[in-house]
Scaffold this motif. Structure first.
Motif: not given
Length: 310
Positions: A24, A71, A75-76, A187, A217
């Protein structure tokens, strides 16, 4: 990068160099491990592989867990692909999977399915039912089943151990400098631009309302931020408010971005917002004029911050 949504979907004729974990944030500590993975493939002799899980194990195993993640899955995936990893397996985590013993996990998954040549893991990794197995157990399994185990020490990652938990805490406190330092990138929030109350237009600060679908999230501390938006591959600086708009009696949390020198219609578009700096907490003003005066100051503070980046 090849993406697989189950361990059983992965097939390869080559042996693998792998790591596993929730990853994460894909932060600087994770990247030390991922770099080591890609360096060990010996120019294509082996395949690099990351095994991760969704939902997060704590969401499944802790009944009242309210963990928020750094994430989304999308996104990850994007962050992991940027590291050069060849294969990503996102396996559904459930109670049945959690009951696998350490040896069952090693023999049926690492050895039989992934044809493991080597596993590289962080200094504190635990695995198997109730997370009872540790690095010593893994080394013993490696000797039994014929694979190598390499451990990344805490010292290699950083003097202060970087963790997703520490990053979450920094974001909850609005400490963007520390959070972004630990992440190794700014971020960001990803979402769709939707119509809001459009009150910002009436005082000269039109905003794009960002709707984030994934409830898990992590949304950082309420307040005003300096941000950089990515829209159709175009970077635009701006300022963002996270909060309840108390001056106009807002009833729910919103994420609103005022983009500088930008007036295109972006309703319905996907937008990515990187948080660069926390300016101030959310306030309730006695009038719209006072709010407007503060927004002008926020904009100037944002522009001053951006000018130092360039």
């Amino acid at each position: 990068m090849k993406l697989f949504h189950s361990i059983n979907d992965f097939h390869s004729t080559k042996k693998t160099i792998l790591t596993l974990g929730t990853f994460d944030g894909v932060h600087i500590g994770h990247k030390k491990i991922l770099e080591r993975i890609t360096q060990n493939t010996e120019n294509g002799k082996y395949e690099s592989l990351v095994l991760t899980f969704f939902p997060h194990p704590r969401m499944v195993l802790q009944e009242k867990s309210e963990i928020k993640l750094l994430n989304t899955i999308a996104e990850k995936t994007k962050l992991l692909e940027a590291t050069g990893i060849e294969n990503l397996v996102i396996h559904p985590f459930n109670e049945s999977f959690s009951r696998l013993t350490a040896e069952e996990f090693v023999s049926t998954i690492l050895v039989d399915q992934f044809h493991i040549q080597k596993i590289i893991i962080g200094h504190d990794h635990r695995f198997g039912r109730n997370r009872t197995a540790n690095i010593d157990n893994l080394i013993a399994f490696g000797a039994e089943y014929g694979f190598e185990v390499e451990q990344i020490s805490a010292e290699e990652i950083q003097d202060v151990s970087v963790s997703s938990t520490k990053i979450r805490k920094a974001l909850d406190e609005g400490n963007m400098e520390l959070a972004n330092e630990y992440l190794g990138y700014d971020y960001f929030l990803s979402g769709e631009v939707v119509k809001g109350r459009q009150l910002g237009r009436t005082i000269g600060f039109p905003t794009a309302n960002i709707q984030i679908e994934e409830e898990y999230k992590l949304i950082p501390k309420n307040g005003v931020y300096v941000v950089k938006a990515l829209i159709d591959n175009l970077e635009v600086f701006g300022m963002m408010n996270i909060g309840f708009n108390p001056t106009v009696n807002g009833q729910k949390q919103t994420i609103e971005v005022n983009l500088f020198d930008f007036d295109a219609d972006i309703y319905g578009k996907k937008i990515e917002i990187s948080l660069l700096q926390y300016l101030r907490g959310e306030q309730k003003f006695g009038s719209l004029d006072l709010l407007k005066a503060q927004l002008n100051q926020d904009k100037q503070d944002s522009l001053d911050f951006v000018s130092k980046l360039q």
